[in-house]
Design an enzyme around this catalytic site. Structure first.
Site, mmCIF file in Angstrom:
data_model
loop_
_atom_site.group_PDB
_atom_site.id
_atom_site.type_symbol
_atom_site.label_atom_id
_atom_site.label_comp_id
_atom_site.label_asym_id
_atom_site.label_seq_id
_atom_site.Cartn_x
_atom_site.Cartn_y
_atom_site.Cartn_z
ATOM 1 N N LYS A 62 0.826 -1.210 0.000
ATOM 2 C CA LYS A 62 0.000 0.000 0.000
ATOM 3 C C LYS A 62 0.861 1.262 0.000
ATOM 4 O O LYS A 62 2.087 1.178 0.217
ATOM 5 C CB LYS A 62 -0.913 -0.037 1.227
ATOM 6 C CG LYS A 62 -1.941 -1.176 1.223
ATOM 7 C CD LYS A 62 -2.787 -1.085 2.487
ATOM 8 C CE LYS A 62 -3.776 -2.233 2.590
ATOM 9 N NZ LYS A 62 -4.568 -2.115 3.866
ATOM 10 N N TYR A 120 -12.692 -2.308 -2.775
ATOM 11 C CA TYR A 120 -13.144 -2.263 -1.373
ATOM 12 C C TYR A 120 -14.667 -2.204 -1.243
ATOM 13 O O TYR A 120 -15.170 -1.719 -0.221
ATOM 14 C CB TYR A 120 -12.495 -1.084 -0.659
ATOM 15 C CG TYR A 120 -11.062 -1.336 -0.221
ATOM 16 C CD1 TYR A 120 -10.737 -2.422 0.607
ATOM 17 C CD2 TYR A 120 -10.030 -0.483 -0.612
ATOM 18 C CE1 TYR A 120 -9.430 -2.654 1.011
ATOM 19 C CE2 TYR A 120 -8.713 -0.708 -0.195
ATOM 20 C CZ TYR A 120 -8.421 -1.795 0.620
ATOM 21 O OH TYR A 120 -7.123 -2.018 1.036
ATOM 22 N N ARG A 154 -1.631 -14.166 4.047
ATOM 23 C CA ARG A 154 -2.362 -13.525 5.167
ATOM 24 C C ARG A 154 -1.619 -13.776 6.484
ATOM 25 O O ARG A 154 -1.582 -12.914 7.353
ATOM 26 C CB ARG A 154 -3.785 -14.061 5.248
ATOM 27 C CG ARG A 154 -4.659 -13.761 4.024
ATOM 28 C CD ARG A 154 -5.348 -12.444 4.057
ATOM 29 N NE ARG A 154 -6.316 -12.315 5.114
ATOM 30 C CZ ARG A 154 -7.091 -11.242 5.263
ATOM 31 N NH1 ARG A 154 -7.001 -10.213 4.402
ATOM 32 N NH2 ARG A 154 -7.940 -11.163 6.248
ATOM 33 N N THR A 164 -5.143 -7.289 11.011
ATOM 34 C CA THR A 164 -5.416 -5.958 10.447
ATOM 35 C C THR A 164 -4.819 -4.814 11.267
ATOM 36 O O THR A 164 -4.248 -3.877 10.695
ATOM 37 C CB THR A 164 -6.948 -5.767 10.326
ATOM 38 O OG1 THR A 164 -7.481 -6.863 9.584
ATOM 39 C CG2 THR A 164 -7.274 -4.459 9.639
ATOM 40 N N ARG A 213 2.976 -6.667 9.290
ATOM 41 C CA ARG A 213 2.292 -5.575 9.998
ATOM 42 C C ARG A 213 2.808 -5.448 11.432
ATOM 43 O O ARG A 213 2.929 -4.343 11.961
ATOM 44 C CB ARG A 213 0.788 -5.827 9.979
ATOM 45 C CG ARG A 213 0.175 -5.622 8.588
ATOM 46 C CD ARG A 213 -1.213 -6.244 8.487
ATOM 47 N NE ARG A 213 -1.930 -5.832 7.283
ATOM 48 C CZ ARG A 213 -3.128 -6.328 6.947
ATOM 49 N NH1 ARG A 213 -3.712 -7.248 7.705
ATOM 50 N NH2 ARG A 213 -3.727 -5.902 5.844
ATOM 51 N N GLU A 220 -10.234 -9.688 -7.291
ATOM 52 C CA GLU A 220 -9.282 -8.594 -7.105
ATOM 53 C C GLU A 220 -8.179 -8.609 -8.170
ATOM 54 O O GLU A 220 -7.758 -7.551 -8.637
ATOM 55 C CB GLU A 220 -8.665 -8.687 -5.703
ATOM 56 C CG GLU A 220 -9.692 -8.418 -4.611
ATOM 57 C CD GLU A 220 -9.170 -8.711 -3.205
ATOM 58 O OE1 GLU A 220 -8.000 -9.139 -3.065
ATOM 59 O OE2 GLU A 220 -9.954 -8.515 -2.249
HETATM 60 P P1 DAT Z 1 -7.530 -6.670 5.952
HETATM 61 O O1 DAT Z 1 -6.724 -5.680 5.150
HETATM 62 O O2 DAT Z 1 -6.761 -7.205 7.107
HETATM 63 O O3 DAT Z 1 -8.178 -7.742 5.097
HETATM 64 P P2 DAT Z 1 -10.166 -5.434 6.070
HETATM 65 O O4 DAT Z 1 -10.417 -6.015 4.717
HETATM 66 O O5 DAT Z 1 -11.151 -5.721 7.153
HETATM 67 O O6 DAT Z 1 -8.714 -5.832 6.622
HETATM 68 O O7 DAT Z 1 -10.085 -3.839 5.960
HETATM 69 C C1 DAT Z 1 -9.457 -3.195 4.878
HETATM 70 C C2 DAT Z 1 -8.534 -2.127 5.409
HETATM 71 O O8 DAT Z 1 -9.291 -1.103 6.070
HETATM 72 C C3 DAT Z 1 -7.560 -2.626 6.481
HETATM 73 O O9 DAT Z 1 -6.404 -3.164 5.920
HETATM 74 C C4 DAT Z 1 -7.294 -1.384 7.287
HETATM 75 C C5 DAT Z 1 -8.615 -0.652 7.243
HETATM 76 N N1 DAT Z 1 -9.449 -0.966 8.405
HETATM 77 C C6 DAT Z 1 -10.157 -2.110 8.618
HETATM 78 N N2 DAT Z 1 -10.857 -2.061 9.761
HETATM 79 C C7 DAT Z 1 -10.585 -0.843 10.300
HETATM 80 C C8 DAT Z 1 -10.994 -0.175 11.491
HETATM 81 N N3 DAT Z 1 -11.842 -0.745 12.360
HETATM 82 N N4 DAT Z 1 -10.512 1.063 11.737
HETATM 83 C C9 DAT Z 1 -9.651 1.653 10.871
HETATM 84 N N5 DAT Z 1 -9.241 1.099 9.729
HETATM 85 C C10 DAT Z 1 -9.685 -0.137 9.441
HETATM 86 MG MG MG Z 2 -9.599 -7.503 3.570
#
Ligand code: DAT
Ligand code: MG
Length: 137
Positions: free
Chosen positions: A11, A51, A87, A93, A104, A132
């Protein structure tokens, strides 16, 4: 079972902090193979598709803004069970609580922003990976 593919993104925070090489090195040391790789400055439309599952959540707009703040490196990665494996390499996350040893957990932190900047994206299922990869390649 045929060999899997997944979409990995370094990213904008990872690219801006000069961590692309470190992240690629971890992926390569794990043994996965790069199939394709490109630097991308995605449009809002592309990110809305990517997204879509998060539309309406409080972090959705900040997430799109963050992802438009600079280039990402998009990677088509292959290997048996690579979706699950990447993953696991990435960690959970929230970078504050992500396990040490993960991308991370070792390289990310909370910056007090509305969206977590956590360096990498990895597809979470075969269905997501297919969807994706067609968005980014
Ligand atoms: P991941 O990237 O681990 O699959 P995700 O798909 O749930 O997580 O969310 C996409 C992105 O959005 C994640 O990498 C960071 C951000 N994000 C997710 N949940 C969040 C939260 N509760 N507060 C702030 N940012 C968040
Ligand atoms: Mg995700």
């Amino acid at each position: 079972m045929p060999t899997e593919e997944t979409l990995v993104l370094v990213k904008p925070d990872g690219v801006a902090r000069g961590l692309t090489g470190e992240i690629l090195a971890r992926i390569e040391r794990k043994g996965y193979s790069l199939v394709d790789l490109r630097l991308v400055e995605p449009s809002r439309e592309r990110l809305e598709k990517h997204y879509a599952e998060h539309e309406g959540k409080p972090f959705y707009e900040p997430l799109l803004e963050f992802m438009m703040s600079g280039p990402s490196v998009a990677i088509r990665l292959t290997g048996d069970r690579v979706i699950e494996g990447f993953r696991s390499l990435a960690g959970t996350t929230d970078p504050t609580s992500a396990a040490p040893g993960t991308i991370r957990g070792d390289l990310g932190r909370d910056w007090g922003l509305k969206v977590q900047q956590n360096l990498v994206h990895g597809s979470d299922s075969q269905e997501s990976a297919e969807r994706e990869l067609s968005i980014w390649f």
